[in-house]
Design a protein around this motif. Structure first.
Motif, PDB file in Angstrom:
ATOM      1  N   ASN A  98       0.824  -1.207   0.000  1.00  0.00           N
ATOM      2  CA  ASN A  98       0.000   0.000   0.000  1.00  0.00           C
ATOM      3  C   ASN A  98       0.862   1.262   0.000  1.00  0.00           C
ATOM      4  O   ASN A  98       0.456   2.310   0.494  1.00  0.00           O
ATOM      5  CB  ASN A  98      -0.943  -0.003   1.204  1.00  0.00           C
ATOM      6  CG  ASN A  98      -1.924  -1.153   1.129  1.00  0.00           C
ATOM      7  OD1 ASN A  98      -2.518  -1.401   0.084  1.00  0.00           O
ATOM      8  ND2 ASN A  98      -2.059  -1.899   2.211  1.00  0.00           N
ATOM      9  N   SER A  99       2.041   1.131  -0.512  1.00  0.00           N
ATOM     10  CA  SER A  99       3.035   2.215  -0.649  1.00  0.00           C
ATOM     11  C   SER A  99       3.610   2.671   0.694  1.00  0.00           C
ATOM     12  O   SER A  99       4.767   3.016   0.778  1.00  0.00           O
ATOM     13  CB  SER A  99       2.481   3.428  -1.399  1.00  0.00           C
ATOM     14  OG  SER A  99       1.960   3.007  -2.629  1.00  0.00           O
ATOM     15  N   ALA A 100       2.777   2.698   1.759  1.00  0.00           N
ATOM     16  CA  ALA A 100       3.225   3.072   3.109  1.00  0.00           C
ATOM     17  C   ALA A 100       3.964   4.407   3.113  1.00  0.00           C
ATOM     18  O   ALA A 100       4.984   4.569   3.792  1.00  0.00           O
ATOM     19  CB  ALA A 100       4.091   1.974   3.725  1.00  0.00           C
ATOM     20  N   LEU A 101       3.435   5.373   2.359  1.00  0.00           N
ATOM     21  CA  LEU A 101       4.043   6.714   2.387  1.00  0.00           C
ATOM     22  C   LEU A 101       3.704   7.379   3.713  1.00  0.00           C
ATOM     23  O   LEU A 101       2.649   7.114   4.293  1.00  0.00           O
ATOM     24  CB  LEU A 101       3.504   7.557   1.228  1.00  0.00           C
ATOM     25  CG  LEU A 101       3.798   7.034  -0.173  1.00  0.00           C
ATOM     26  CD1 LEU A 101       3.171   7.947  -1.214  1.00  0.00           C
ATOM     27  CD2 LEU A 101       5.299   6.920  -0.412  1.00  0.00           C
ATOM     28  N   TYR A 102       4.583   8.248   4.198  1.00  0.00           N
ATOM     29  CA  TYR A 102       4.327   8.968   5.450  1.00  0.00           C
ATOM     30  C   TYR A 102       3.244  10.005   5.149  1.00  0.00           C
ATOM     31  O   TYR A 102       3.483  10.964   4.400  1.00  0.00           O
ATOM     32  CB  TYR A 102       5.604   9.630   5.961  1.00  0.00           C
ATOM     33  CG  TYR A 102       6.760   8.660   6.027  1.00  0.00           C
ATOM     34  CD1 TYR A 102       6.651   7.472   6.743  1.00  0.00           C
ATOM     35  CD2 TYR A 102       7.949   8.899   5.356  1.00  0.00           C
ATOM     36  CE1 TYR A 102       7.689   6.558   6.795  1.00  0.00           C
ATOM     37  CE2 TYR A 102       9.004   7.997   5.395  1.00  0.00           C
ATOM     38  CZ  TYR A 102       8.858   6.831   6.115  1.00  0.00           C
ATOM     39  OH  TYR A 102       9.880   5.928   6.149  1.00  0.00           O
ATOM     40  N   ASP A 103       2.062   9.803   5.724  1.00  0.00           N
ATOM     41  CA  ASP A 103       0.908  10.582   5.276  1.00  0.00           C
ATOM     42  C   ASP A 103       0.916  12.030   5.739  1.00  0.00           C
ATOM     43  O   ASP A 103       0.136  12.839   5.238  1.00  0.00           O
ATOM     44  CB  ASP A 103      -0.406   9.896   5.642  1.00  0.00           C
ATOM     45  CG  ASP A 103      -0.480   9.498   7.103  1.00  0.00           C
ATOM     46  OD1 ASP A 103       0.337  10.020   7.891  1.00  0.00           O
ATOM     47  OD2 ASP A 103      -1.332   8.671   7.463  1.00  0.00           O
ATOM     48  N   SER A 104       1.800  12.378   6.676  1.00  0.00           N
ATOM     49  CA  SER A 104       1.851  13.788   7.090  1.00  0.00           C
ATOM     50  C   SER A 104       2.965  14.543   6.357  1.00  0.00           C
ATOM     51  O   SER A 104       3.149  15.733   6.587  1.00  0.00           O
ATOM     52  CB  SER A 104       2.068  13.890   8.598  1.00  0.00           C
ATOM     53  OG  SER A 104       3.232  13.188   8.955  1.00  0.00           O
ATOM     54  N   LEU A 105       3.708  13.840   5.501  1.00  0.00           N
ATOM     55  CA  LEU A 105       4.787  14.490   4.745  1.00  0.00           C
ATOM     56  C   LEU A 105       4.393  14.602   3.277  1.00  0.00           C
ATOM     57  O   LEU A 105       3.654  13.756   2.759  1.00  0.00           O
ATOM     58  CB  LEU A 105       6.084  13.677   4.854  1.00  0.00           C
ATOM     59  CG  LEU A 105       6.650  13.397   6.248  1.00  0.00           C
ATOM     60  CD1 LEU A 105       7.976  12.640   6.119  1.00  0.00           C
ATOM     61  CD2 LEU A 105       6.865  14.684   7.018  1.00  0.00           C
ATOM     62  N   THR A 106       4.912  15.630   2.620  1.00  0.00           N
ATOM     63  CA  THR A 106       4.623  15.795   1.197  1.00  0.00           C
ATOM     64  C   THR A 106       5.398  14.748   0.395  1.00  0.00           C
ATOM     65  O   THR A 106       6.266  14.046   0.926  1.00  0.00           O
ATOM     66  CB  THR A 106       5.059  17.191   0.705  1.00  0.00           C
ATOM     67  OG1 THR A 106       6.485  17.280   0.865  1.00  0.00           O
ATOM     68  CG2 THR A 106       4.380  18.301   1.485  1.00  0.00           C
ATOM     69  N   VAL A 107       5.069  14.688  -0.882  1.00  0.00           N
ATOM     70  CA  VAL A 107       5.759  13.761  -1.792  1.00  0.00           C
ATOM     71  C   VAL A 107       7.274  13.989  -1.718  1.00  0.00           C
ATOM     72  O   VAL A 107       8.065  13.043  -1.573  1.00  0.00           O
ATOM     73  CB  VAL A 107       5.232  13.979  -3.236  1.00  0.00           C
ATOM     74  CG1 VAL A 107       6.164  13.365  -4.266  1.00  0.00           C
ATOM     75  CG2 VAL A 107       3.819  13.418  -3.366  1.00  0.00           C
ATOM     76  N   GLU A 108       7.670  15.256  -1.789  1.00  0.00           N
ATOM     77  CA  GLU A 108       9.096  15.586  -1.760  1.00  0.00           C
ATOM     78  C   GLU A 108       9.731  15.157  -0.430  1.00  0.00           C
ATOM     79  O   GLU A 108      10.816  14.561  -0.404  1.00  0.00           O
ATOM     80  CB  GLU A 108       9.276  17.091  -1.972  1.00  0.00           C
ATOM     81  CG  GLU A 108      10.742  17.504  -2.075  1.00  0.00           C
ATOM     82  CD  GLU A 108      10.907  18.990  -2.379  1.00  0.00           C
ATOM     83  OE1 GLU A 108       9.975  19.763  -2.060  1.00  0.00           O
ATOM     84  OE2 GLU A 108      11.955  19.364  -2.931  1.00  0.00           O
ATOM     85  N   GLN A 109       9.038  15.436   0.667  1.00  0.00           N
ATOM     86  CA  GLN A 109       9.583  15.090   1.996  1.00  0.00           C
ATOM     87  C   GLN A 109       9.669  13.578   2.186  1.00  0.00           C
ATOM     88  O   GLN A 109      10.568  13.082   2.848  1.00  0.00           O
ATOM     89  CB  GLN A 109       8.700  15.700   3.089  1.00  0.00           C
ATOM     90  CG  GLN A 109       8.831  17.220   3.185  1.00  0.00           C
ATOM     91  CD  GLN A 109       7.740  17.838   4.041  1.00  0.00           C
ATOM     92  OE1 GLN A 109       6.656  17.283   4.178  1.00  0.00           O
ATOM     93  NE2 GLN A 109       8.011  18.998   4.610  1.00  0.00           N
ATOM     94  N   ASN A 110       8.709  12.845   1.593  1.00  0.00           N
ATOM     95  CA  ASN A 110       8.737  11.391   1.689  1.00  0.00           C
ATOM     96  C   ASN A 110      10.017  10.821   1.071  1.00  0.00           C
ATOM     97  O   ASN A 110      10.652   9.945   1.646  1.00  0.00           O
ATOM     98  CB  ASN A 110       7.520  10.788   0.969  1.00  0.00           C
ATOM     99  CG  ASN A 110       6.426  10.417   1.937  1.00  0.00           C
ATOM    100  OD1 ASN A 110       6.478   9.370   2.574  1.00  0.00           O
ATOM    101  ND2 ASN A 110       5.446  11.282   2.072  1.00  0.00           N
ATOM    102  N   VAL A 111      10.362  11.340  -0.099  1.00  0.00           N
ATOM    103  CA  VAL A 111      11.545  10.816  -0.798  1.00  0.00           C
ATOM    104  C   VAL A 111      12.826  11.313  -0.115  1.00  0.00           C
ATOM    105  O   VAL A 111      13.829  10.600  -0.056  1.00  0.00           O
ATOM    106  CB  VAL A 111      11.501  11.215  -2.292  1.00  0.00           C
ATOM    107  CG1 VAL A 111      12.716  10.678  -3.031  1.00  0.00           C
ATOM    108  CG2 VAL A 111      10.226  10.688  -2.938  1.00  0.00           C
TER     109      VAL A 111
END
Lengths: 253, 272
Positions: A98-111
């Motif tokens: 489910n990608s598990a992206l950090y949902d409080s960070l933006t796309v840029e901050q995630n990477v």
């Protein structure tokens, strides 16, 4: 970091031997043997609940095996201290189902997140690297969006960019095309093929998606009841007379 | 070793269904897991790299943003204490003791415990829900897979922020309690703030003020530790997040009250 490098040439990047894992009374993995050569892409197929995702989590050390051996670049990972394990993890990327992206960070901050923690880059260099990674996956225009504001396919792309952030030489994909429409799934396949062309990544892809596995894999392994039932090229699987293999392949043909 | 002990306990639980046994096993299992959590945490706190930026963010998130609530609770406590004690003191002919009584009761007990419980309600629920949601959506696994230590980045920063901010928030609660205690008193019987403060602090010593204020650092430790622990062991989707948030508040509030009993006695012994 030094330990894995020493044995890199001699040993295959991933070696799994007689791996067993149970949850309570349920045996999930029942003696898995697996080797993935450098630059090779192996797809692990099988029904839901056969322990495919568990296998990936054991390889990256998110769960502990009951018995058996997992060697990454020749280094046994069982029993390693967190710091040593983290050094090995830096050579691996993981794309979650489910990608598990950090949902409080933006796309840029995630990477940028793994790059900031790993250190070694100035702010400007890190920003440049993040933009390059996002451009590679076609997400350079959505830097400031939150994960909740982008589609599932886009989240997978960002997840892939994040997995590639530390320039790993091993990538583990957990259902990269699950829940995506056929066109987006093909785009993700194309992206994986592009990664393989541009780098010499060793990959394990856990998937139900047979057309995707055929497209991106050098070799396939089919799991049943916590064991590898058969492994080889797609033609090898097609040649099998085993009822389960025939049933599994015919579902998608 | 650790995981095999936990597995044995789980297996024992499955084969011994009586409710009392299950409760006992869960009780000891919880403390055992908390012990392992603390050992991970201690290593994470002392070993570099240090997460200063996230720590500063948590100081703001957990501390500064709790300030209005804590100030309001402190003010309400001061008003209530003033109203409740005024009539009693008048009937004993000891009206002049009101400022002193108010200052002492707020500084020694009401301020610290109210702050602890208010912050426990706001912050423990927040940490439990946030980390619980991160756990069930695999964000904590993603962090580990990126070679980032979640004990350091998520737990240690929040716990240290709670430890540092609780005494400061207690000072704010004390200040508002005393100020609004004076306002309430002066509405019925006018008294200047200067006189109120002079009378109030006449008998107050170092031992009356600083140890009770600093004991709230222990409350902060309890809030941060319990909430992070409950959040990071959440499982089972949305319901698991709800359980993590609720249990974080309930357990930390309970532990704060128990710790308060011990700390009050300890302070009496150490600072007689």
């Amino acid at each position: 970091m030094t330990a894995p490098m020493k044995t890199k040439v001699a040993a295959p990047p991933i070696q799994v031997k007689t791996l067993r894992k149970s949850f309570g009374k349920q045996k999930v993995l029942n003696g898995i043997d697996l080797e993935v050569a450098e630059g090779e892409t192996l797809s692990v197929l099988g029904r839901s609940g056969t322990g495919k995702s568990v296998l990936l989590k054991l390889i990256i050390g998110l769960q502990q095996a009951d018995s058996g051996s997992i060697r990454v670049h020749g280094q046994e990972i069982a029993g390693l201290a967190r710091q040593q394990l983290n050094e090995i993890r830096k050579t691996m990327g993981f794309l979650f189902q489910n990608s598990a992206l950090y949902d409080s960070l933006t796309v840029e901050q995630n990477v940028a997140f793994p790059l900031e923690r790993a250190g070694g880059l100035s702010d400007a260099e890190r920003k440049k690297r993040v933009r390059e990674l996002l451009a590679t996956v076609g997400m350079e225009k959505d830097l400031d969006k939150l994960p909740g504001q982008i589609s599932g396919g886009m989240q997978k792309r960002v997840g892939l960019a994040r997995a590639l952030a530390l320039s790993p030489d091993i990538l583990l994909f957990d259902e990269p095309t699950a829940g995506l429409d056929p066109i987006t799934a093909s785009e993700i396949d194309a992206l994986i093929l592009k990664m393989q062309k541009e780098t010499n990544l060793t990959s394990i892809i856990v998937t139900h998606d047979l057309p995707s596995a055929r497209t991106v894999s050098d070799r396939l392994a089919l799991m049943r009841d916590g064991e590898i039932l058969i492994e080889g090229s797609f033609k090898d699987l097609q040649a099998s007379k085993d009822e389960f293999v025939v049933q599994f392949l015919n579902r998608d043909s | 070793m650790a995981s095999s002990t936990a597995a044995d306990l789980r297996s024992a639980r499955e084969t011994n269904p009586p409710a009392s046994t299950v409760f006992l096993i869960r009780f000891f299992e919880w403390f055992g897991e908390l012990g392992f959590f603390c050992s991970h945490l201690l290593r994470a706190v002392f070993l570099p790299p240090y997460e200063f930026r996230e720590f500063a963010h948590q100081l703001d998130e957990l501390g500064s943003k709790s300030l209005p609530l804590v100030a309001l609770a402190g003010a309400a406590t001061g008003v209530v204490l003033s109203l409740e004690t005024h009539d009693s003191l008048v009937s004993f002919g000891a009206k002049s003791l009101l400022p002193e009584l108010l200052v002492l009761s707020i500084a020694k007990e009401s301020g610290p415990i109210i702050t602890g419980l208010i912050v426990s309600g706001r912050v423990a629920a927040g940490i439990g829900a946030e980390l619980g949601a991160m756990k069930v959506t695999e964000q904590i696994d993603a962090m580990e897979a990126s070679a980032v230590d979640p004990y350091k980045y998520l737990a240690a920063t929040r716990i240290l922020a709670c430890v540092l901010m609780l005494p400061l928030l207690t000072l704010a609660a004390d200040f508002c309690g005393i100020l609004f205690g004076w306002v309430t008193t002066t509405l019925t019987e006018p008294i200047s703030l200067q006189l109120f403060i002079e009378n109030g602090f006449k008998q107050v010593t170092f031992n009356d003020f600083l140890p009770p204020t600093f004991k709230t650092a222990v409350f902060g430790l309890i809030i941060g530790l319990v909430a992070s622990f409950q959040g990071m062991r959440a499982h089972g989707g949305t319901e698991g997040v709800e359980r993590a948030a609720t249990s974080a508040v309930v357990i930390s509030s309970l532990f704060i009250i128990l710790a308060d009993v011990l700390l009050v006695r300890l302070i009496q012994v150490v600072f007689p």
